[in-house]
Design a protein around this motif. Structure first.
Motif, mmCIF file in Angstrom:
data_model
loop_
_atom_site.group_PDB
_atom_site.id
_atom_site.type_symbol
_atom_site.label_atom_id
_atom_site.label_comp_id
_atom_site.label_asym_id
_atom_site.label_seq_id
_atom_site.Cartn_x
_atom_site.Cartn_y
_atom_site.Cartn_z
ATOM 1 N N ARG A 101 81.501 33.721 28.669
ATOM 2 C CA ARG A 101 82.440 32.704 28.961
ATOM 3 C C ARG A 101 82.238 31.473 28.258
ATOM 4 O O ARG A 101 82.974 30.598 27.820
ATOM 5 N N VAL A 102 81.102 31.019 28.089
ATOM 6 C CA VAL A 102 80.610 29.706 27.389
ATOM 7 C C VAL A 102 81.187 29.849 25.911
ATOM 8 O O VAL A 102 81.513 28.729 25.392
ATOM 9 N N ARG A 103 80.708 30.892 25.214
ATOM 10 C CA ARG A 103 81.406 31.023 23.778
ATOM 11 C C ARG A 103 82.708 30.846 23.716
ATOM 12 O O ARG A 103 83.239 30.113 22.919
ATOM 13 N N ASN A 104 83.548 31.303 24.627
ATOM 14 C CA ASN A 104 85.043 31.249 24.386
ATOM 15 C C ASN A 104 85.443 30.153 24.759
ATOM 16 O O ASN A 104 86.423 29.291 24.165
ATOM 17 N N ALA A 105 84.949 29.363 26.016
ATOM 18 C CA ALA A 105 85.201 27.980 26.376
ATOM 19 C C ALA A 105 84.856 27.238 25.297
ATOM 20 O O ALA A 105 85.730 25.997 24.921
ATOM 21 N N CYS A 106 83.673 27.142 24.529
ATOM 22 C CA CYS A 106 83.364 26.123 23.411
ATOM 23 C C CYS A 106 84.516 26.457 22.362
ATOM 24 O O CYS A 106 85.015 25.286 21.782
ATOM 25 N N ALA A 107 84.654 27.426 21.911
ATOM 26 C CA ALA A 107 85.797 27.792 20.896
ATOM 27 C C ALA A 107 87.111 27.264 21.239
ATOM 28 O O ALA A 107 88.003 26.531 20.542
ATOM 29 N N ASN A 108 87.392 27.177 22.349
ATOM 30 C CA ASN A 108 88.796 26.737 22.815
ATOM 31 C C ASN A 108 88.948 25.341 23.149
ATOM 32 O O ASN A 108 89.913 24.745 23.439
ATOM 33 N N SER A 109 87.820 24.687 23.070
ATOM 34 C CA SER A 109 87.540 23.065 23.116
ATOM 35 C C SER A 109 87.272 22.645 21.901
ATOM 36 O O SER A 109 87.050 21.425 21.734
ATOM 37 N N ASP A 149 77.367 27.948 34.301
ATOM 38 C CA ASP A 149 78.189 28.069 33.089
ATOM 39 C C ASP A 149 78.263 26.866 32.444
ATOM 40 O O ASP A 149 77.935 26.619 31.176
ATOM 41 N N LEU A 150 78.522 25.543 33.230
ATOM 42 C CA LEU A 150 78.920 24.376 32.439
ATOM 43 C C LEU A 150 77.376 23.975 31.946
ATOM 44 O O LEU A 150 77.386 23.276 30.843
ATOM 45 N N ALA A 151 76.049 23.775 32.855
ATOM 46 C CA ALA A 151 74.986 23.797 32.155
ATOM 47 C C ALA A 151 74.622 24.337 30.899
ATOM 48 O O ALA A 151 74.068 23.762 30.150
ATOM 49 N N ILE A 152 74.942 25.548 31.074
ATOM 50 C CA ILE A 152 74.526 26.312 29.737
ATOM 51 C C ILE A 152 75.236 26.011 28.520
ATOM 52 O O ILE A 152 74.747 25.669 27.463
ATOM 53 N N ALA A 153 76.506 25.486 28.969
ATOM 54 C CA ALA A 153 77.394 25.327 27.580
ATOM 55 C C ALA A 153 77.079 24.061 27.112
ATOM 56 O O ALA A 153 76.863 23.614 25.917
ATOM 57 N N ARG A 196 68.749 13.640 32.962
ATOM 58 C CA ARG A 196 68.806 12.940 34.390
ATOM 59 C C ARG A 196 70.157 13.560 35.120
ATOM 60 O O ARG A 196 70.515 12.849 36.233
ATOM 61 N N THR A 197 70.774 14.330 34.575
ATOM 62 C CA THR A 197 72.092 15.010 35.099
ATOM 63 C C THR A 197 71.987 16.509 35.392
ATOM 64 O O THR A 197 71.386 17.470 34.635
ATOM 65 N N ALA A 198 72.696 16.899 36.648
ATOM 66 C CA ALA A 198 72.829 18.074 36.734
ATOM 67 C C ALA A 198 74.193 18.509 36.508
ATOM 68 O O ALA A 198 75.319 17.874 36.742
ATOM 69 N N HIS A 199 74.661 19.588 35.933
ATOM 70 C CA HIS A 199 76.074 20.123 35.658
ATOM 71 C C HIS A 199 76.328 21.469 36.557
ATOM 72 O O HIS A 199 75.330 22.490 36.329
ATOM 73 N N ILE A 200 77.243 21.472 37.213
ATOM 74 C CA ILE A 200 77.455 22.643 38.025
ATOM 75 C C ILE A 200 79.096 22.912 37.967
ATOM 76 O O ILE A 200 79.783 22.159 38.009
ATOM 77 N N GLY A 201 79.333 24.207 37.687
ATOM 78 C CA GLY A 201 80.679 24.685 37.667
ATOM 79 C C GLY A 201 80.808 26.074 36.808
ATOM 80 O O GLY A 201 79.858 26.127 35.868
ATOM 81 N N GLU A 202 81.648 26.834 37.147
ATOM 82 C CA GLU A 202 82.258 27.933 36.162
ATOM 83 C C GLU A 202 83.334 27.504 35.195
ATOM 84 O O GLU A 202 84.097 26.553 35.485
ATOM 85 N N LEU A 203 83.008 28.131 34.117
ATOM 86 C CA LEU A 203 84.037 27.983 33.027
ATOM 87 C C LEU A 203 85.028 29.027 32.841
ATOM 88 O O LEU A 203 84.737 30.050 32.925
ATOM 89 N N GLY A 204 86.276 28.656 32.619
ATOM 90 C CA GLY A 204 87.182 29.560 32.329
ATOM 91 C C GLY A 204 87.415 29.688 30.768
ATOM 92 O O GLY A 204 86.467 29.089 30.033
ATOM 93 N N LEU A 205 87.902 30.712 30.274
ATOM 94 C CA LEU A 205 87.795 30.814 28.783
ATOM 95 C C LEU A 205 88.581 29.804 27.906
ATOM 96 O O LEU A 205 88.269 29.610 26.757
ATOM 97 N N THR A 221 87.657 17.968 34.639
ATOM 98 C CA THR A 221 88.590 19.024 34.984
ATOM 99 C C THR A 221 88.269 20.171 33.692
ATOM 100 O O THR A 221 88.788 21.346 33.801
ATOM 101 N N SER A 222 87.465 19.909 32.641
ATOM 102 C CA SER A 222 87.308 21.016 31.790
ATOM 103 C C SER A 222 85.777 20.606 31.053
ATOM 104 O O SER A 222 85.327 19.604 31.227
ATOM 105 N N LEU A 223 85.502 21.364 30.059
ATOM 106 C CA LEU A 223 84.460 21.380 29.481
ATOM 107 C C LEU A 223 84.534 19.978 28.362
ATOM 108 O O LEU A 223 83.648 19.275 28.064
ATOM 109 N N GLY A 224 85.734 20.030 27.945
ATOM 110 C CA GLY A 224 86.124 18.959 27.103
ATOM 111 C C GLY A 224 86.135 17.666 27.737
ATOM 112 O O GLY A 224 85.662 16.648 27.015
#
Length: 506
Positions: free
Chosen positions: A48-56, A82-86, A103-112, A159-162
């Motif tokens: 999921r992270v790989r595709n989300a990054c490529a599409n961003s 997902d978001l923290a890993i990306a 100093r930040t926590a990232h929480i959320g699931e990524l779509g492709l 709203t998104s990884l971007g």
């Protein structure tokens, strides 16, 4: 830089633990590995992270990327990492401020396509981030209102990884699709049921008032149509409003169950599982991630078991430990999760399998053995934990007006009685009469004079009361005294409490 760090939150039960997400980029054959005791859903995060990054428009580098979730001994589950890993993975090659990430926590699931999707348990996760001393938490836009209920931490809805990367100073493409909205299963409209709707059962209403004032568990036995369910459903409306801590705890449980929390409800929760529910549905659990059962969802409120004698014996026996301790611990092969279980139990049952036993104009054809077997489904140890037992009869005439006591006035009486009990117990760890241990009532500062306890001592000597039942009658007597504004129970209060333990309401 080739090493980057940020934070995610792992939930075990209702408690959250801050997890450090470390990403390392090395000059080896291209690979993407996630280590640190991740479950299957989290293990799939790499794709999921790989595709989300490529599409961003910020693709991952064609080198070996290792993501470590620390502490490695803590089981981690779900797609909320997902978001923290990306972000950590991209920070190994992009100029993202390391100070801001740590100093930040990232929480959320990524779509492709890079969009952020909400995940269950946002509220307890943000509470855990605040306790860990983190300054900022990034959550999906659909969960922003829920996360904002936690004070002391800055909430950023994305709203998104971007969108997240742009806040870190990186130019990335935003998805063309609309942002992911919250599930339709959000906070249900708070139903207000008035106690005045219950007519012809004034003594039963008075008994429910006593149960609410002291936090006592209640059993109602009677034929269909006697008003058992009406009374039970109106109990939350006369309980005191939840304080901040209790409201946050109840909202966290709703969030963990998958509901979208938009505000802190002050009305105690009400759970009424069907009699076909299994022990796992009541207690909670799950093969991969712990989910709260009906007992946990009723915490800070009311658990109503209608047709209680129809529940499986193993289900009813599962109530005994949380009734005493106020917590329940779920043990599974991969995890151990502890949940709060501070609920008020209300049981309702028929007098026999057909429900007609004792009615003048109905015929009960249940064999005596079937009746005994039906009544024995509620075991002695469970009934010993019930303070008030009522036998209700059907209303025999059409009432001319609504009941005399409405929920607003009843709640005022309950709040006043509980405040009186809290002041009396101010030097103790307890605040409700139902929570006071028997040793304190019998031999501590709450001990009554021998003359007042005489009816109870006689019942104990005859064997009609167990010692646990003796203590519960004392607790109800103290609640009756609080409702009457008395300094301590009188023999009349002891008699009324004995009646409520084995009484008949018509």
């Amino acid at each position: 830089m080739s090493l980057a760090r940020t934070w995610a939150i792992s939930l075990v039960g209702i408690e959250g633990v801050a997890v450090e997400v470390e990403a390392d980029l090395s000059d080896q054959l291209p690979d993407f590995r996630i280590i640190g005791l991740a479950d299957r859903a989290l293990g799939e995060s790499s794709q999921r992270v790989r595709n989300a990054c490529a599409n961003s428009d910020v693709p991952l580098p064609s080198r070996r990327l290792t993501v470590n979730l620390s502490p490695a001994s803590l089981p981690k589950h779900g797609s909320g990492f997902d978001l923290a890993i990306a972000v950590a993975a991209l920070a190994t090659q992009l100029p993202i401020s390391a100070d801001a990430l740590i100093r930040t926590a990232h929480i959320g699931e990524l779509g492709l396509d890079g969009r952020l999707r909400p995940v269950p348990g946002i509220l307890p996760a943000v509470m855990a981030a605040a306790r860990a001393g983190l300054e900022t938490v990034v959550v999906p836009r659909a969960s922003e209102d829920e996360a904002a209920l936690v004070p002391g931490i800055t909430v950023v809805g994305a709203t998104s990884l971007g969108d997240v990367l742009s806040r870190h100073g990186i130019d990335a493409r935003l998805p063309a699709a609309d942002p992911v909205d919250a599930s339709a299963d959000g906070d249900a409209a708070e139903e207000t049921l008035d106690l005045a709707d219950v007519v012809g059962q004034d003594e039963a209403v008075a008994a429910v008032l006593v149960a609410a004032a002291g936090g006592h568990h209640l059993l109602m036995t009677g034929p269909p149509g006697a008003g058992k369910t009406m009374l039970a459903r109106r109990l939350p409306g006369i309980l005191p409003p939840l304080d901040d801590d209790a409201a946050l705890s109840a909202a966290s449980i709703r969030s963990l169950s998958g509901s979208v929390v938009t505000h802190l409800s002050r009305i105690p929760p009400f759970e009424a599982p069907h009699h076909s529910a299994s022990a796992a549905a009541l207690v909670g659990g799950g093969t991969r991630a712990p989910r709260p059962g009906a007992i946990v969802r009723a915490s800070e409120g009311v658990l109503f078991l209608d047709e209680a004698a129809e529940f499986a014996t193993t289900v009813l026996d599962a109530l005994r430990q949380p009734l005493e301790s106020g917590r329940i611990t779920v043990h599974r092969a991969g995890y151990t999760a502890s949940f709060p279980a501070r609920f008020q139990l209300v049981l309702a049952t028929n007098p026999c399998p057909c429900g007609n036993r004792g009615l003048r104009d109905a015929v009960c054809e249940c064999p005596s053995q079937a009746i005994r077997r039906y009544q024995n489904r509620l075991s002695g140890p469970l009934l010993d934990r019930v303070d008030i037992e009522l036998t209700l009869l059907r209303v025999g005439r059409v009432p001319e007006a609504r009941g005399a006591l409405d929920s607003t006035r009843a709640r005022a009486l309950v709040v006043d009685a509980r405040n009186r009990a809290a002041r009396r117990l101010s030097d103790t760890p307890w605040r409700r009469n139902a929570d006071v241990p028997g040793t304190w009532l019998r031999s501590g500062a709450g001990a009554l004079p021998p003359g007042v306890r005489a009816p109870l001592d006689a019942a104990l000597a005859r064997g009609s009361l167990t010692l646990r039942g003796y203590d519960r009658v004392l607790r109800v007597a103290w609640t009756l005294a609080d409702l009457d504004g008395e300094r301590m129970p009188t023999p009349d209060h002891i008699g009324r409490a004995l009646f409520l333990k084995r009484g008949t309401i018509s």
